[in-house]
Write a protein that holds these residues in place. Structure first.
Motif, PDB file in Angstrom:
ATOM      1  N   ALA A  39      -9.453  16.323   3.994  1.00 10.05           N
ATOM      2  CA  ALA A  39      -8.209  17.305   4.294  1.00 10.05           C
ATOM      3  C   ALA A  39      -7.381  17.309   3.043  1.00 10.05           C
ATOM      4  N   MET A  40      -7.016  16.486   2.484  1.00  8.71           N
ATOM      5  CA  MET A  40      -6.080  16.370   1.336  1.00  8.71           C
ATOM      6  C   MET A  40      -6.695  17.208   0.250  1.00  8.71           C
ATOM      7  N   VAL A  41      -7.965  17.195  -0.011  1.00  4.45           N
ATOM      8  CA  VAL A  41      -8.547  17.869  -1.023  1.00  4.45           C
ATOM      9  C   VAL A  41      -8.783  19.549  -0.845  1.00  4.45           C
ATOM     10  N   VAL A  42      -8.880  19.781   0.666  1.00  5.13           N
ATOM     11  CA  VAL A  42      -8.873  21.317   1.185  1.00  5.13           C
ATOM     12  C   VAL A  42      -7.563  21.525   1.171  1.00  5.13           C
ATOM     13  N   GLU A  43      -6.448  20.662   1.475  1.00  2.94           N
ATOM     14  CA  GLU A  43      -5.039  21.231   1.445  1.00  2.94           C
ATOM     15  C   GLU A  43      -4.786  21.894   0.036  1.00  2.94           C
ATOM     16  N   VAL A  44      -5.094  21.121  -1.100  1.00  2.00           N
ATOM     17  CA  VAL A  44      -4.962  21.582  -2.448  1.00  2.00           C
ATOM     18  C   VAL A  44      -5.540  22.787  -2.816  1.00  2.00           C
ATOM     19  N   VAL A  45      -6.938  22.844  -2.352  1.00  2.41           N
ATOM     20  CA  VAL A  45      -8.009  23.972  -2.730  1.00  2.41           C
ATOM     21  C   VAL A  45      -7.460  25.298  -2.001  1.00  2.41           C
ATOM     22  N   SER A  46      -7.112  25.082  -0.719  1.00  2.00           N
ATOM     23  CA  SER A  46      -7.087  26.310   0.280  1.00  2.00           C
ATOM     24  C   SER A  46      -5.670  26.370   0.783  1.00  2.00           C
ATOM     25  N   ILE A  47      -4.569  25.521   0.472  1.00  2.00           N
ATOM     26  CA  ILE A  47      -3.561  25.622   1.477  1.00  2.00           C
ATOM     27  C   ILE A  47      -2.495  25.624   0.715  1.00  2.00           C
ATOM     28  N   LYS A  48      -2.289  24.391   0.064  1.00  2.00           N
ATOM     29  CA  LYS A  48      -1.021  24.238  -0.552  1.00  2.00           C
ATOM     30  C   LYS A  48      -1.433  23.634  -2.046  1.00  2.00           C
ATOM     31  N   VAL A  81       0.881  -1.298  -0.031  1.00  2.00           N
ATOM     32  CA  VAL A  81       0.039   0.000  -0.059  1.00  2.00           C
ATOM     33  C   VAL A  81       0.827   1.407  -0.285  1.00  2.00           C
ATOM     34  N   ALA A  82       2.000   1.305   0.803  1.00  2.00           N
ATOM     35  CA  ALA A  82       2.968   2.392   0.852  1.00  2.00           C
ATOM     36  C   ALA A  82       3.406   2.784  -0.547  1.00  2.00           C
ATOM     37  N   TYR A  83       3.756   1.616  -1.398  1.00  2.00           N
ATOM     38  CA  TYR A  83       4.470   1.772  -2.530  1.00  2.00           C
ATOM     39  C   TYR A  83       3.511   2.431  -3.535  1.00  2.00           C
ATOM     40  N   LEU A  84       2.167   1.779  -3.477  1.00  2.00           N
ATOM     41  CA  LEU A  84       1.202   2.137  -4.431  1.00  2.00           C
ATOM     42  C   LEU A  84       0.687   3.518  -4.109  1.00  2.00           C
ATOM     43  N   ALA A  85       0.655   3.957  -2.981  1.00  2.00           N
ATOM     44  CA  ALA A  85       0.470   5.629  -2.815  1.00  2.00           C
ATOM     45  C   ALA A  85       1.641   6.423  -3.337  1.00  2.00           C
ATOM     46  N   THR A  86       2.815   5.889  -3.123  1.00  2.00           N
ATOM     47  CA  THR A  86       3.812   6.775  -3.315  1.00  2.00           C
ATOM     48  C   THR A  86       4.044   6.633  -4.928  1.00  2.00           C
ATOM     49  N   LEU A  87       3.911   5.632  -5.684  1.00  2.00           N
ATOM     50  CA  LEU A  87       3.851   5.641  -7.270  1.00  2.00           C
ATOM     51  C   LEU A  87       2.711   6.386  -7.784  1.00  2.00           C
ATOM     52  N   ALA A  88       1.796   6.252  -7.133  1.00  2.00           N
ATOM     53  CA  ALA A  88       0.624   7.116  -7.498  1.00  2.00           C
ATOM     54  C   ALA A  88       0.908   8.699  -7.797  1.00  2.00           C
ATOM     55  N   GLY A  89       1.442   9.068  -6.638  1.00  2.00           N
ATOM     56  CA  GLY A  89       2.078  10.556  -6.856  1.00  2.00           C
ATOM     57  C   GLY A  89       3.047  10.756  -7.756  1.00  2.00           C
ATOM     58  N   THR A  90       3.946   9.871  -8.065  1.00  2.00           N
ATOM     59  CA  THR A  90       5.096   9.798  -8.887  1.00  2.00           C
ATOM     60  C   THR A  90       4.336   9.932 -10.258  1.00  2.00           C
ATOM     61  N   MET A  91       3.609   8.902 -10.401  1.00  2.00           N
ATOM     62  CA  MET A  91       2.885   8.843 -11.863  1.00  2.00           C
ATOM     63  C   MET A  91       2.049  10.369 -12.032  1.00  2.00           C
ATOM     64  N   TYR A  92       1.244  10.761 -11.065  1.00  2.00           N
ATOM     65  CA  TYR A  92       0.438  11.914 -11.387  1.00  2.00           C
ATOM     66  C   TYR A  92       1.324  13.168 -11.867  1.00  2.00           C
ATOM     67  N   GLY A 114       0.819  18.733  -2.585  1.00  2.00           N
ATOM     68  CA  GLY A 114      -0.557  18.486  -2.372  1.00  2.00           C
ATOM     69  C   GLY A 114      -1.214  17.692  -3.260  1.00  2.00           C
ATOM     70  N   LYS A 115      -1.202  18.027  -4.618  1.00  2.00           N
ATOM     71  CA  LYS A 115      -1.987  17.072  -5.343  1.00  2.00           C
ATOM     72  C   LYS A 115      -1.460  15.722  -5.608  1.00  2.00           C
ATOM     73  N   GLU A 116      -0.313  15.429  -5.144  1.00  2.00           N
ATOM     74  CA  GLU A 116       0.047  13.808  -4.962  1.00  2.00           C
ATOM     75  C   GLU A 116      -0.452  13.478  -3.725  1.00  2.00           C
ATOM     76  N   HIS A 117      -0.653  14.111  -2.737  1.00  2.00           N
ATOM     77  CA  HIS A 117      -1.471  13.395  -1.630  1.00  2.00           C
ATOM     78  C   HIS A 117      -2.885  12.959  -2.151  1.00  2.00           C
ATOM     79  N   VAL A 118      -3.486  13.872  -2.895  1.00  2.00           N
ATOM     80  CA  VAL A 118      -4.963  13.412  -3.498  1.00  2.00           C
ATOM     81  C   VAL A 118      -4.659  12.322  -4.480  1.00  2.00           C
ATOM     82  N   ALA A 119      -3.705  12.001  -5.239  1.00  2.00           N
ATOM     83  CA  ALA A 119      -3.336  10.989  -6.151  1.00  2.00           C
ATOM     84  C   ALA A 119      -3.159   9.944  -5.213  1.00  2.00           C
ATOM     85  N   ALA A 120      -2.511   9.744  -4.274  1.00  2.00           N
ATOM     86  CA  ALA A 120      -2.420   8.732  -3.470  1.00  2.00           C
ATOM     87  C   ALA A 120      -3.609   8.143  -2.732  1.00  2.00           C
TER      88      ALA A 120
END
Length: 232
Positions: free
Chosen positions: A180-189, A115-126, A194-200
């Motif tokens: 929280a990840m979506v709010v991070e992208v929209v309002s904070i970062k 799961v950790a690798y999948l989430a990290t890879l999703a961010g990298t590919m995004y 931030g967008k990699e977190h949403v992809a993960a």
């Protein structure tokens, strides 16, 4: 207050019971993968902050979207343990110790790295997809982001948090992390991190959905969340 206590027990009770039982039975032997990850992150932090070691760490664990894909894929597993230079390392260490530790005791050391690798890879590919889309779309990224160094455990931490909450039916917490990840992208970062977190989060939610579908096709209930009867 009784209502809040009942809600808290319903939300986190099964998860906390599993963590407590595993740690009580095995203590630190219950989280060898977590301790290894903490150790690797600490070592990488020390080495990359030395004049003689910075380039070595970048060569084995630094991922940028302007690199060849095969090179990025080779570096992605170790990039998880390379803390960002502009953030305090203790934050990364605490994230890994707490979230990885809970995940290892609750879903087992086999699923944790997957799961950790999948989430990290999703961010990298995004990052590559977002740059291809371009800044004309809210889903895209500016061309300059292809030079941003993509390191750290944050995408894996977010993905594991969602996975564990889903597995243990902590629906409110799972939704809170995703929102929280979506709010991070929209309002904070509104940046690459931030967008990699949403992809993960999205990648892990897809994995959870596939597991639910697979479990529904199997005889019996393949989705037990109480106790500690998971593969180690």
């Amino acid at each position: 207050m009784p209502v809040l206590r009942r809600a808290a027990r319903a939300e986190w009770g099964p998860l906390l019971r599993t963590v407590r039982a595993e740690l009580a039975a095995s203590r630190l032997r219950a989280i060898p993968v977590t301790l290894t990850a903490v150790g690797l992150t600490l070592v990488f932090h020390f080495v990359q902050n030395q004049a003689w070691g910075y380039r070595t760490i970048q060569n084995i664990g630094s991922v940028q979207a302007d690199e060849h894909l095969w090179l990025a894929l080779l570096r992605t597993p170790l990039s998880l343990f390379v803390p960002a230079l502009d953030l305090p390392v203790w934050g990364a260490l605490v994230q890994i110790l707490v979230v990885f530790g809970i995940a290892e005791t609750c879903v087992g050391r086999r699923q944790l790295p997957v799961v950790a690798y999948l989430a990290t890879l999703a961010g990298t590919m995004y990052a590559r997809i977002g740059i291809w889309i371009g800044p004309v779309s809210p889903l895209g990224l500016p061309d300059s982001d292809k030079y941003v160094i993509d390191t750290g455990p944050s995408a894996a931490v977010v993905g594991l948090a969602v996975f564990v909450c889903w597995r243990y039916r902590a629906w409110f917490t799972c939704a809170a992390v995703a929102v929280a990840m979506v709010v991070e992208v929209v309002s904070i970062k509104n940046n690459l991190a931030g967008k990699e977190h949403v992809a993960a989060v999205l990648a892990v939610l897809v994995l959870c959905g596939l597991q639910e579908l697979w479990a529904s096709r199997k005889p019996g209930d393949g989705r037990r969340v109480s106790g500690s009867a998971h593969p180690r």
